[in-house]
Design a protein around this motif. Structure first.
Motif, PDB file in Angstrom:
ATOM      1  N   GLY A   4       0.827  -1.198   0.000  1.00  0.00           N
ATOM      2  CA  GLY A   4       0.000   0.000   0.000  1.00  0.00           C
ATOM      3  C   GLY A   4       0.861   1.247   0.000  1.00  0.00           C
ATOM      4  N   PRO A   5       0.225   2.422  -0.053  1.00  0.00           N
ATOM      5  CA  PRO A   5       0.963   3.678  -0.008  1.00  0.00           C
ATOM      6  C   PRO A   5       1.775   3.818   1.277  1.00  0.00           C
ATOM      7  CG  PRO A   5      -1.257   4.048  -0.808  1.00  0.00           C
ATOM      8  CD  PRO A   5      -1.215   2.632  -0.331  1.00  0.00           C
ATOM      9  N   ASN A   6       2.920   4.442   1.134  1.00  0.00           N
ATOM     10  CA  ASN A   6       3.831   4.617   2.261  1.00  0.00           C
ATOM     11  C   ASN A   6       3.220   5.523   3.317  1.00  0.00           C
ATOM     12  OD1 ASN A   6       6.159   6.268   3.608  1.00  0.00           O
ATOM     13  ND2 ASN A   6       7.130   4.416   2.844  1.00  0.00           N
ATOM     14  N   GLY A   7       3.389   5.125   4.582  1.00  0.00           N
ATOM     15  CA  GLY A   7       2.841   5.910   5.688  1.00  0.00           C
ATOM     16  C   GLY A   7       3.888   6.668   6.469  1.00  0.00           C
ATOM     17  N   GLY A   8       5.119   6.721   5.992  1.00  0.00           N
ATOM     18  CA  GLY A   8       6.159   7.445   6.711  1.00  0.00           C
ATOM     19  C   GLY A   8       7.436   6.647   6.816  1.00  0.00           C
ATOM     20  N   ASP A   9       8.395   7.202   7.506  1.00  0.00           N
ATOM     21  CA  ASP A   9       9.714   6.591   7.620  1.00  0.00           C
ATOM     22  C   ASP A   9       9.659   5.274   8.389  1.00  0.00           C
ATOM     23  OD1 ASP A   9      10.823   8.722   6.271  1.00  0.00           O
ATOM     24  OD2 ASP A   9      11.364   9.808   8.100  1.00  0.00           O
ATOM     25  N   GLU A  10      10.579   4.394   8.035  1.00  0.00           N
ATOM     26  CA  GLU A  10      10.743   3.123   8.722  1.00  0.00           C
ATOM     27  C   GLU A  10      12.001   3.188   9.595  1.00  0.00           C
ATOM     28  OE1 GLU A  10       8.692   0.589   8.564  1.00  0.00           O
ATOM     29  OE2 GLU A  10       7.410   1.201   6.881  1.00  0.00           O
ATOM     30  N   PRO A  11      12.130   2.304  10.572  1.00  0.00           N
ATOM     31  CA  PRO A  11      13.361   2.253  11.364  1.00  0.00           C
ATOM     32  C   PRO A  11      14.556   1.927  10.474  1.00  0.00           C
ATOM     33  CG  PRO A  11      11.609   0.971  12.397  1.00  0.00           C
ATOM     34  CD  PRO A  11      11.125   1.326  11.033  1.00  0.00           C
ATOM     35  N   GLU A  12      15.741   2.230  10.969  1.00  0.00           N
ATOM     36  CA  GLU A  12      16.952   1.897  10.225  1.00  0.00           C
ATOM     37  C   GLU A  12      17.021   0.397   9.971  1.00  0.00           C
ATOM     38  OE1 GLU A  12      19.361   3.855   8.949  1.00  0.00           O
ATOM     39  OE2 GLU A  12      18.108   5.580   9.513  1.00  0.00           O
ATOM     40  N   ARG A  13      17.601   0.042   8.846  1.00  0.00           N
ATOM     41  CA  ARG A  13      17.759  -1.366   8.520  1.00  0.00           C
ATOM     42  C   ARG A  13      18.629  -2.062   9.565  1.00  0.00           C
ATOM     43  NH1 ARG A  13      17.512  -3.800   3.535  1.00  0.00           N
ATOM     44  NH2 ARG A  13      17.825  -1.823   2.416  1.00  0.00           N
ATOM     45  N   LEU A  14      18.219  -3.244   9.968  1.00  0.00           N
ATOM     46  CA  LEU A  14      19.030  -4.039  10.880  1.00  0.00           C
ATOM     47  C   LEU A  14      20.281  -4.542  10.162  1.00  0.00           C
ATOM     48  CD1 LEU A  14      16.207  -6.073  12.654  1.00  0.00           C
ATOM     49  CD2 LEU A  14      17.569  -4.215  13.642  1.00  0.00           C
ATOM     50  N   PRO A  15      21.338  -4.862  10.896  1.00  0.00           N
ATOM     51  CA  PRO A  15      22.589  -5.295  10.252  1.00  0.00           C
ATOM     52  C   PRO A  15      22.387  -6.522   9.371  1.00  0.00           C
ATOM     53  CG  PRO A  15      22.960  -4.813  12.573  1.00  0.00           C
ATOM     54  CD  PRO A  15      21.477  -4.782  12.362  1.00  0.00           C
ATOM     55  N   ARG A  16      23.101  -6.563   8.270  1.00  0.00           N
ATOM     56  CA  ARG A  16      23.105  -7.707   7.371  1.00  0.00           C
ATOM     57  C   ARG A  16      24.429  -8.448   7.527  1.00  0.00           C
ATOM     58  NH1 ARG A  16      17.840  -7.848   6.083  1.00  0.00           N
ATOM     59  NH2 ARG A  16      18.231  -8.971   4.152  1.00  0.00           N
ATOM     60  N   ARG A  17      24.416  -9.736   7.280  1.00  0.00           N
ATOM     61  CA  ARG A  17      25.655 -10.514   7.375  1.00  0.00           C
ATOM     62  C   ARG A  17      26.629 -10.066   6.289  1.00  0.00           C
ATOM     63  NH1 ARG A  17      23.852 -16.555   6.997  1.00  0.00           N
ATOM     64  NH2 ARG A  17      26.031 -16.955   7.591  1.00  0.00           N
ATOM     65  N   ASP A  18      27.909  -9.967   6.647  1.00  0.00           N
ATOM     66  CA  ASP A  18      28.931  -9.517   5.710  1.00  0.00           C
ATOM     67  C   ASP A  18      29.149 -10.540   4.597  1.00  0.00           C
ATOM     68  OD1 ASP A  18      29.373  -7.203   7.148  1.00  0.00           O
ATOM     69  OD2 ASP A  18      31.022  -8.074   8.319  1.00  0.00           O
ATOM     70  N   VAL A  19      29.580 -10.021   3.441  1.00  0.00           N
ATOM     71  CA  VAL A  19      29.899 -10.891   2.312  1.00  0.00           C
ATOM     72  C   VAL A  19      30.953 -11.914   2.715  1.00  0.00           C
ATOM     73  CG1 VAL A  19      30.923 -10.972   0.013  1.00  0.00           C
ATOM     74  CG2 VAL A  19      29.250  -9.201   0.571  1.00  0.00           C
ATOM     75  N   GLU A  20      31.947 -11.478   3.492  1.00  0.00           N
ATOM     76  CA  GLU A  20      33.016 -12.386   3.908  1.00  0.00           C
ATOM     77  C   GLU A  20      32.477 -13.566   4.709  1.00  0.00           C
ATOM     78  OE1 GLU A  20      32.997  -9.169   4.216  1.00  0.00           O
ATOM     79  OE2 GLU A  20      34.674  -8.475   2.967  1.00  0.00           O
ATOM     80  N   GLU A  21      31.346 -13.365   5.352  1.00  0.00           N
ATOM     81  CA  GLU A  21      30.752 -14.428   6.163  1.00  0.00           C
ATOM     82  C   GLU A  21      29.936 -15.400   5.320  1.00  0.00           C
ATOM     83  OE1 GLU A  21      27.610 -14.952   9.911  1.00  0.00           O
ATOM     84  OE2 GLU A  21      28.239 -12.951   9.251  1.00  0.00           O
ATOM     85  N   VAL A  22      29.282 -14.901   4.288  1.00  0.00           N
ATOM     86  CA  VAL A  22      28.332 -15.735   3.561  1.00  0.00           C
ATOM     87  C   VAL A  22      28.854 -16.256   2.227  1.00  0.00           C
ATOM     88  CG1 VAL A  22      26.392 -14.544   4.633  1.00  0.00           C
ATOM     89  CG2 VAL A  22      27.214 -13.747   2.420  1.00  0.00           C
ATOM     90  N   LEU A  23      29.927 -15.674   1.700  1.00  0.00           N
ATOM     91  CA  LEU A  23      30.458 -16.107   0.399  1.00  0.00           C
ATOM     92  C   LEU A  23      31.449 -17.243   0.596  1.00  0.00           C
ATOM     93  CD1 LEU A  23      30.857 -15.845  -2.651  1.00  0.00           C
ATOM     94  CD2 LEU A  23      32.571 -14.046  -2.177  1.00  0.00           C
ATOM     95  N   HIS A  24      31.206 -18.354  -0.075  1.00  0.00           N
ATOM     96  CA  HIS A  24      32.094 -19.508  -0.035  1.00  0.00           C
ATOM     97  C   HIS A  24      32.567 -19.780  -1.458  1.00  0.00           C
ATOM     98  CE1 HIS A  24      30.420 -20.265   4.002  1.00  0.00           C
ATOM     99  NE2 HIS A  24      29.268 -19.945   3.438  1.00  0.00           N
ATOM    100  N   ARG A  25      33.819 -20.108  -1.615  1.00  0.00           N
ATOM    101  CA  ARG A  25      34.398 -20.305  -2.948  1.00  0.00           C
ATOM    102  C   ARG A  25      34.786 -21.763  -3.149  1.00  0.00           C
ATOM    103  NH1 ARG A  25      35.324 -15.230  -5.080  1.00  0.00           N
ATOM    104  NH2 ARG A  25      35.419 -13.523  -3.553  1.00  0.00           N
ATOM    105  N   GLU A  26      34.321 -22.313  -4.237  1.00  0.00           N
ATOM    106  CA  GLU A  26      34.597 -23.692  -4.659  1.00  0.00           C
ATOM    107  C   GLU A  26      33.882 -24.735  -3.787  1.00  0.00           C
ATOM    108  OE1 GLU A  26      35.822 -23.570  -7.464  1.00  0.00           O
ATOM    109  OE2 GLU A  26      36.758 -21.606  -7.404  1.00  0.00           O
ATOM    110  N   THR A  27      34.026 -24.660  -2.468  1.00  0.00           N
ATOM    111  CA  THR A  27      33.289 -25.535  -1.555  1.00  0.00           C
ATOM    112  C   THR A  27      32.788 -24.695  -0.395  1.00  0.00           C
ATOM    113  OG1 THR A  27      35.226 -26.126  -0.221  1.00  0.00           O
ATOM    114  CG2 THR A  27      34.741 -27.520  -2.143  1.00  0.00           C
ATOM    115  N   PHE A  28      31.908 -25.281   0.403  1.00  0.00           N
ATOM    116  CA  PHE A  28      31.386 -24.552   1.556  1.00  0.00           C
ATOM    117  C   PHE A  28      32.486 -24.302   2.566  1.00  0.00           C
ATOM    118  CE2 PHE A  28      27.520 -23.159   3.661  1.00  0.00           C
ATOM    119  CZ  PHE A  28      27.930 -23.034   4.987  1.00  0.00           C
TER     120      PHE A  28
END
Length: 225
Positions: free
Chosen positions: A201-225
């Motif tokens: 629906g139409p926006n009703g105003g500002d939202e809270p700041e985005r919560l932290p996201r996991r870093d790329v270094e944490e979630v990116l795996h190369r060749e194998t897990f």
């Protein structure tokens, strides 16, 4: 019922690499939020709803079978019932529109889709028939059929969310709802799997700041897990 309105498209400054071809797409992706702050006095109009669904249907799908449907609820009384089915998530009512994204666990579009492959010159009839048989066979496994329903419909749901954000709307996806109850309430056919419920629906105003996201270094795996 609330009065219909077209929402203005919001923009935000965002740094992108110089070689990015579609910076607006990255801006939408990086600034989209699952919002809960809706304007309770205004609804989206039919033209906007149809545009959101059209954008959703441009999502990729296995074999281009497009095994998705969208069930929109805007009636106030029925929204109240959906709130109950979604365990009291009041923002469904405040949004004014709820859309259930549904996937099919049967390849019901296969005949049409593979005819279109042939008509477009992308396959000859023999190849199309063999490929269709392969696609249909994959759905013979009940679990795989359901997996296809969920995965393909989820891709469409993400397109829907990005389209809503690009149009300055607020949208939030929910998987916490009574699956069987929603299927019965919306009179879904047996091959339809409820995947994600979206309040929009139409926006009703500002939202809270985005919560932290996991870093790329944490979630990116190369060749194998």
């Amino acid at each position: 019922m609330k009065s219909p309105s077209n929402a203005a498209t919001g923009t935000a400054d965002i740094d992108t690499d110089a070689d990015v071809r579609f910076p607006g797409a990255l801006e939408a992706l990086r600034t989209r939020r699952s919002g809960h702050n809706f304007d309770p006095e205004t609804d989206i109009d039919d033209e906007t709803l149809e545009a959101l669904v059209e954008d959703a249907t441009l999502a990729p799908s296995s074999y281009n079978l497009q095994p998705w449907e969208f069930v929109a609820v805007q009636d106030d009384d029925r929204l109240d019932e959906l709130v109950d089915l979604a365990y009291g998530q009041e923002h469904i009512r405040e949004a004014g529109t709820a859309v259930l994204v549904v996937g099919h666990d049967e390849p019901k579009t296969a005949d049409r889709v593979f005819d279109e492959w042939v008509e477009a010159g992308r396959m000859d009839e023999e190849t199309a028939q063999a490929t269709k048989e392969q696609a249909v066979t994959m759905y013979d496994d009940e679990r795989m059929g359901r997996d296809y329903a969920v995965r393909n419909a989820s891709l469409a749901a993400q397109n829907f969310l990005l389209s809503a954000h690009a149009r300055g709307l607020t949208a939030t996806p929910m998987i916490g709802f009574d699956i069987e109850g929603a299927a019965e309430f919306l009179e879904l056919p047996e091959d339809a799997v409820p995947v994600v419920l979206i309040a929009v629906g139409p926006n009703g105003g500002d939202e809270p700041e985005r919560l932290p996201r996991r870093d790329v270094e944490e979630v990116l795996h190369r060749e194998t897990f």
